[in-house]
Design an enzyme around this catalytic site. Sequence first.
Site, PDB file in Angstrom:
ATOM      1  N   SER A 121       0.830  -1.207   0.000  1.00 53.45           N
ATOM      2  CA  SER A 121       0.000   0.000   0.000  1.00 53.45           C
ATOM      3  C   SER A 121       0.869   1.264   0.000  1.00 53.45           C
ATOM      4  O   SER A 121       1.570   1.511  -0.976  1.00 53.45           O
ATOM      5  CB  SER A 121      -0.968  -0.038   1.181  1.00 53.45           C
ATOM      6  OG  SER A 121      -1.989   0.922   1.020  1.00 53.45           O
ATOM      7  N   ASP A 182      -9.742  -4.664  -5.139  1.00 56.39           N
ATOM      8  CA  ASP A 182      -9.275  -3.697  -4.133  1.00 56.39           C
ATOM      9  C   ASP A 182     -10.194  -2.477  -4.134  1.00 56.39           C
ATOM     10  O   ASP A 182     -10.327  -1.778  -5.147  1.00 56.39           O
ATOM     11  CB  ASP A 182      -7.833  -3.276  -4.454  1.00 56.39           C
ATOM     12  CG  ASP A 182      -7.167  -2.546  -3.304  1.00 56.39           C
ATOM     13  OD1 ASP A 182      -7.863  -1.858  -2.535  1.00 56.39           O
ATOM     14  OD2 ASP A 182      -5.931  -2.652  -3.181  1.00 56.39           O
ATOM     15  N   HIS A 216      -7.750  -5.348  -0.776  1.00 49.84           N
ATOM     16  CA  HIS A 216      -6.577  -4.623  -0.272  1.00 49.84           C
ATOM     17  C   HIS A 216      -5.941  -5.473   0.822  1.00 49.84           C
ATOM     18  O   HIS A 216      -6.100  -5.224   2.020  1.00 49.84           O
ATOM     19  CB  HIS A 216      -7.000  -3.253   0.266  1.00 49.84           C
ATOM     20  CG  HIS A 216      -5.866  -2.282   0.398  1.00 49.84           C
ATOM     21  ND1 HIS A 216      -5.194  -1.773  -0.695  1.00 49.84           N
ATOM     22  CD2 HIS A 216      -5.276  -1.730   1.487  1.00 49.84           C
ATOM     23  CE1 HIS A 216      -4.254  -0.945  -0.286  1.00 49.84           C
ATOM     24  NE2 HIS A 216      -4.271  -0.914   1.030  1.00 49.84           N
TER      25      HIS A 216
END
Length: 247
Positions: A121, A182, A216
């Site tokens: 991320s 995601d 995610h």
Amino acid sequence: MSAITINSINKSPSSAIIFIHGLGDSGNGWKFLADILQGEKSNNKFNHIKFIFPNAPTIPLTVQNANKIPSWFDIYEMGSINAKDDTKGYLNSISTINNHIDSLIKDDNVPSNRILLGGFSQGGSLTLSQVILSKHKLAGFISCSGFVKIIPELLKYKSTDNISKSIPNVDTEILQFHGINDRMISFKYAQQSYDFFKNEFALPNLKFIPIDGMGHQVVNEQLIEIVKFIEKTLPPLDSDPNYKSNL
């Protein structure tokens, strides 16, 4: 520099991995990667690797109503390539990662081309930027759910005359993983990020890996590919007592 450090099983490391966590996490959140690679099932293939899992500073985050949270840079808007950048905070974090790299080179005598950089991320974003910004030639890069930021700063390093001199990692192998499902960093944003690096810098060894059904997060399919990549890019040296050449 605050970080979780896992020393190599061998007395002196000949390789190193720096893995950068995401928003709200800490270096300890990715320690499991070292546990996997140093576990019994690894057959001593990774005993030569030292692991660094840096800790982000705790800062007020704009999208969280200025609540303080571990973050590598401020976020003004989630998941948009056109969002405003916290350029100062971002570059400060790049400097922190560079300090870890320099320390491995100077204090542990690990050559830069035996250092692999990865992240998830926010950490994946920093990893992608370091492909362009790093002054050192590294072993490889792994971006998990990452995205492009500070585009104007990155474009300063673009050179049509001698791109290999301005960007030492122009031909370094890069894996960019992203979940098709995601919802935090959209797949569209990931694709735009890939297109930016591919089109603006013509990186020949940037590989974009969509993962169906993944959000995610990190999944086993991804971890298997990461371990394979580490085994490929950071093999033990011939001098390592546990190294058995396949040649």
